[in-house]
Scaffold this active site. Structure first.
Site, PDB file in Angstrom:
ATOM      1  N   ARG A  94       0.819  -1.222   0.000  1.00  4.56           N
ATOM      2  CA  ARG A  94       0.000   0.000   0.000  1.00  4.56           C
ATOM      3  C   ARG A  94       0.847   1.264   0.000  1.00  4.56           C
ATOM      4  NH1 ARG A  94      -5.318   0.678   3.568  1.00  4.56           N
ATOM      5  NH2 ARG A  94      -5.993  -0.626   1.840  1.00  4.56           N
ATOM      6  N   CYS A 137       8.159 -16.519  12.747  1.00  7.45           N
ATOM      7  CA  CYS A 137       7.540 -15.324  13.330  1.00  7.45           C
ATOM      8  C   CYS A 137       8.315 -14.757  14.508  1.00  7.45           C
ATOM      9  CB  CYS A 137       6.109 -15.636  13.748  1.00  7.45           C
ATOM     10  SG  CYS A 137       5.060 -16.172  12.387  1.00  7.45           S
ATOM     11  N   GLY A 193       2.035 -18.568   2.763  1.00  5.43           N
ATOM     12  CA  GLY A 193       2.177 -19.786   1.970  1.00  5.43           C
ATOM     13  C   GLY A 193       3.631 -20.212   1.916  1.00  5.43           C
ATOM     14  N   ARG A 226     -16.048 -12.382   9.564  1.00  6.71           N
ATOM     15  CA  ARG A 226     -15.964 -13.638   8.821  1.00  6.71           C
ATOM     16  C   ARG A 226     -15.238 -14.733   9.605  1.00  6.71           C
ATOM     17  NH1 ARG A 226     -12.180 -15.476   4.948  1.00  6.71           N
ATOM     18  NH2 ARG A 226     -11.148 -13.415   4.945  1.00  6.71           N
ATOM     19  N   CYS A 229      -7.497 -12.407  14.091  1.00  8.86           N
ATOM     20  CA  CYS A 229      -6.329 -12.949  13.389  1.00  8.86           C
ATOM     21  C   CYS A 229      -5.410 -11.809  12.965  1.00  8.86           C
ATOM     22  CB  CYS A 229      -6.768 -13.724  12.146  1.00  8.86           C
ATOM     23  SG  CYS A 229      -7.952 -15.055  12.454  1.00  8.86           S
TER      24      CYS A 229
END
Length: 401
Positions: free
Chosen positions: A20, A89, A125, A207, A218
């Site tokens: 962005r 992470c 991924g 959602r 999340c």
């Protein structure tokens, strides 16, 4: 006897949605731009030039070899050792651990830990599909006790949440309240990717990703960078840095134990190695959970935050929901956990997360966290985990004067 280690400068970029942000000239905001911004801020905060840094530890997960060198060349080219660090992470806090270890062991007087990530939008991924995946054994083990779902990360942490619900009676609302809290905290953090406040119903009704985890529980993918300048006691005294120094009074890294594969979802997401690292830090520092006022912990999903209340011994196993119900982990409670907004709201550029946590705790201990400031901070605790696996736990106090 180990040398004392101090954080004397911190800096970070605002965390952004991948792709962005643009540079003023319209070009993409790339990792050297991120590193230049966070590193320059950290050096300015320490009031020292890059020439005084003797070693640099640079963390990132997605990038080519020697990206660490390319990143810190934005700060200077002085020929110092630059170490590229990747620990999933927990990469940022691993860079911090190594930078601190060099000072603790007398190998350097001043080091830089820097982390960055330039990520792709959407769920994480794999990149290399022609070889064994590092998480392959974990995934196979979890598939034996839980239905399989992709993406992998929410499935793993969601399965641990379901296990906790079954064993201790925690509910979907307990996990949602953690997301609600962290989004509310992030409203006051100018570095946060998201600064919107939501109602509890908004959290619950967003959602569903993997029951009971909804989207607003999340952490998102993010671009961004964080940095910390570390120094030993003699360096601090010689350069007059005591007024900004924060001491690392305990620090431990652990990786998976055999118990990781004991047949529980909890240990497959690192519960046991978190417990062991925290216990080491408490022994090193002489501090217990009750001695900390502010905690930055790895809430990649709300389920992990609740489980970490128990792993870090803020409460006994199974009592995490009671802390949530009693509002003991927000302002006015016994601890303020993730005043930054945490990964859920601040964002999670993998290589930068641990250093952003360090920055937040440094500001809190200096009394410089502005609208996020926790009252009466005397000690701070940091927790950063990467599956596959490694966890770093760090305890901080203001330098003695």
């Amino acid at each position: 006897m180990a040398n004392k280690v101090y954080v004397v400068g911190v800096g970070m970029t605002k965390f952004e949605k991948p792709g962005r942000r643009k540079n003023p000239d319209g070009t993409d905001w790339d990792y050297p731009d991120m590193a230049r911004e966070s590193g320059t801020k950290a050096l300015a905060d320490a009031a020292i030039p890059y020439d005084l840094v003797e070693q640099a530890y640079v963390g990132y997960v997605y990038g080519e070899s020697t990206s660490g060198q390319r990143a810190v060349y934005e700060l200077g080219m002085t020929g110092i050792p630059v170490f590229n660090v990747n620990n999933n992470c927990s990469t940022g806090s691993t860079a911090l651990f190594l930078a601190a270890q060099a000072i603790r062991g007398g190998l350097a007087e001043c080091t830089l830990a820097l982390g960055f990530e330039k990520m792709q939008p959407g769920s994480l991924g794999t990149v290399f599909d022609d070889r064994e995946q590092p998480m392959g054994r974990h995934i196979t083990a979890l598939a034996e006790i839980s239905e399989v779902l992709f993406p992998v990360a929410p499935w793993m942490f969601g399965a641990a949440a379901r296990e906790h619900m079954k064993e201790y009676g925690s509910t979907a609302e307990h996990f949602a309240k953690i997301g609600y809290k962290n989004h509310r905290h992030s409203v006051h953090n100018p570095y946060s990717q998201f600064r919107d406040e939501y109602t509890l119903d908004d959290i619950l009704d967003s959602r569903m990703i993997y029951d009971p985890l909804t989207k607003l529980q999340c952490s998102p993918t993010s671009d961004g960078s964080g940095a910390a300048v570390l120094a030993g006691a003699d360096f601090v005294d010689r350069h007059g840095l005591a007024d900004r120094a924060v001491e690392i009074v305990g620090q431990a890294m652990t990786t998976d134990f055999a118990s990781t594969f004991d047949g529980t979802a909890r240990n497959l997401i690192g519960y046991d190695m978190n417990v062991r690292a925290a216990q080491q830090v408490y022994r090193q520092s002489g501090l217990g959970p009750e001695d900390f006022q502010v905690i930055e912990l790895h809430d990649c999903f709300s389920a992990n935050e609740l489980l970490m209340y128990e792993a870090l011994e803020l409460c006994a196993p199974g009592e995490g929901p009671a802390l949530v119900e009693a509002n003991q982990t927000t302002y006015g409670g016994k601890w303020v956990v993730n005043p930054s907004g945490g990964l859920i709201s601040k964002g999670h550029p993998l290589g930068a997360t641990g250093l952003a946590q360090c920055a937040e705790l440094t500001w809190q201990l200096r009394g410089a966290a502005e609208n996020r400031q926790v009252a009466g901070v005397r000690a701070g605790l940091q927790h950063n985990i990467g599956l596959g696996g490694a966890v770093v736990v760090t305890a901080y106090q203001r330098a003695a004067r």
